[in-house]
Design an enzyme around this catalytic site. Structure first.
Site, mmCIF file in Angstrom:
data_model
loop_
_atom_site.group_PDB
_atom_site.id
_atom_site.type_symbol
_atom_site.label_atom_id
_atom_site.label_comp_id
_atom_site.label_asym_id
_atom_site.label_seq_id
_atom_site.Cartn_x
_atom_site.Cartn_y
_atom_site.Cartn_z
ATOM 1 N N CYS A 87 -10.903 5.872 -64.327
ATOM 2 C CA CYS A 87 -12.143 5.236 -64.761
ATOM 3 C C CYS A 87 -11.917 4.552 -66.109
ATOM 4 C CB CYS A 87 -13.231 6.299 -64.869
ATOM 5 S SG CYS A 87 -14.689 5.776 -65.767
ATOM 6 N N GLU A 88 -12.283 3.289 -66.197
ATOM 7 C CA GLU A 88 -12.061 2.579 -67.457
ATOM 8 C C GLU A 88 -13.030 3.000 -68.557
ATOM 9 O OE1 GLU A 88 -14.469 -1.615 -67.048
ATOM 10 O OE2 GLU A 88 -12.479 -1.522 -66.177
ATOM 11 N N HIS A 89 -14.084 3.718 -68.197
ATOM 12 C CA HIS A 89 -15.050 4.139 -69.214
ATOM 13 C C HIS A 89 -14.629 5.419 -69.937
ATOM 14 C CE1 HIS A 89 -17.924 1.858 -66.405
ATOM 15 N NE2 HIS A 89 -17.533 1.055 -67.378
ATOM 16 N N HIS A 90 -13.997 6.349 -69.216
ATOM 17 C CA HIS A 90 -13.604 7.628 -69.820
ATOM 18 C C HIS A 90 -12.117 7.929 -69.667
ATOM 19 C CE1 HIS A 90 -17.936 8.130 -68.848
ATOM 20 N NE2 HIS A 90 -17.951 8.651 -70.061
ATOM 21 N N GLN A 128 -15.124 1.637 -59.465
ATOM 22 C CA GLN A 128 -15.097 1.620 -58.002
ATOM 23 C C GLN A 128 -15.661 0.319 -57.430
ATOM 24 O OE1 GLN A 128 -16.310 5.261 -56.085
ATOM 25 N NE2 GLN A 128 -17.058 4.157 -54.289
ATOM 26 N N HIS A 156 -15.726 11.062 -58.766
ATOM 27 C CA HIS A 156 -15.402 10.679 -60.137
ATOM 28 C C HIS A 156 -15.465 11.894 -61.059
ATOM 29 C CE1 HIS A 156 -15.883 6.221 -59.487
ATOM 30 N NE2 HIS A 156 -16.359 6.735 -58.353
ATOM 31 N N CYS A 158 -15.382 11.905 -64.184
ATOM 32 C CA CYS A 158 -16.246 11.643 -65.339
ATOM 33 C C CYS A 158 -17.684 12.054 -65.042
ATOM 34 C CB CYS A 158 -16.174 10.175 -65.765
ATOM 35 S SG CYS A 158 -16.631 9.003 -64.485
#
Length: 196
Positions: A87-90, A128, A156, A158
C-alpha cells in the site's frame, strides 16, 4: 514479467544508503541495532525491497508483446492469480487474487503472460483501484480485444492489522472495457464463471 526474474536495480545501486536508513529507523523506534537478531535486518530488508519493488523495472509492452494470431473470439478467463503488493499510503502489505477475462479479436497472449503482468503491476507501491485499471488498460491497449474485465480481491493489512483493525475484511474492485461495458450478459457470464 518476461522469463527473467526482475530485481529493482535502483535498490541494488543504493544498497548502503538504504541499509543505513533502515538501521536509523530501527534506532528511532527504540531498538538496539547492535543486538544479534537485528544485525543483518537492514541487509535483509534491502534484499526484500529488490524483490517486492521489482515492478518498477518491468516493461508492459515486453510482457504482452508476444501475441499469437488466433481466430478464437470467445471468452478467455485466467482466474485466481495470487498477488502481493504494498500500500502506498502505509507501505503495509496487501494481497489477494486477480481474475482477468477477455474476448480476443484475433490476437491472444500466452496464459502465463497475464500472471507476469500482474506481477509487474503489483510489485511496486500501489492502491488496489489503480492495479485494477492498469491491468485492464494494458490488456485493452496491447491486445485490442473486443472487451476485457478485471476483478481484484484484496485484504489490506493497513486496515486489518492497524487503524480500524478489521481482519478478514476484503475489498473488491473491477474494471470493465469494451463489450463487457455494453453487454450485461457478457459481464454476467464472466462473473458467473468466477464462482465455479
Amino acid at each position: 514479467m518476461p522469463a527473467k526474474e526482475y530485481k529493482n536495480t535502483r535498490v541494488t545501486e543504493n544498497r548502503e544508503l538504504i541499509e543505513g536508513h533502515i538501521s536509523e529507523i530501527l534506532r528511532l523506534i527504540g531498538e538496539d541495532v547492535d543486538r544479534e537478531g537485528l544485525l543483518d535486518t537492514p541487509a535483509r530488508v534491502t534484499r526484500m525491497y529488490e524483490e517486492i519493488f521489482a515492478g518498477y523495472e518491468a516493461d508492459y509492452k515486453d510482457i504482452l508483446g508476444v501475441a499469437f494470431d488466433e481466430k478464437h473470439e470467445e471468452l478467455v478467463i485466467v482466474k485466481d492469480i495470487v498477488y502481493y503488493s504494498q500500500c502506498e499510503h502505509h507501505m503495509a502489505p496487501f494481497f489477494g487474487k486477480i481474475h482477468i477475462g477477455y474476448v480476443p479479436s484475433g490476437r491472444i497472449a500466452g496464459l502465463s503472460k497475464f500472471a507476469r503482468l500482474v506481477e509487474a503491476i503489483t510489485r511496486r507501491l500501489q492502491v488496489q483501484e489503480r492495479i485494477t485499471s492498469e491491468i485492464a488498460d494494458i490488456i485493452d491497449e496491447e491486445l485490442a480485444p473486443h472487451g476485457c474485465m478485471v476483478v481484484v480481491e484484496g485484504e489490506h493489512l493497513c486496515m486489518c492489522a492497524r487503524g480500524v483493525k478489521k481482519p478478514g475484511s476484503k475489498t473488491v474492485t473491477s474494471a470493465v472495457r469494451g463489450l463487457f461495458r455494453k453487454d450485461p450478459a457478457a459481464r454476467a457470464e464472466f462473473l458467473s464463471l468466477l464462482k465455479q
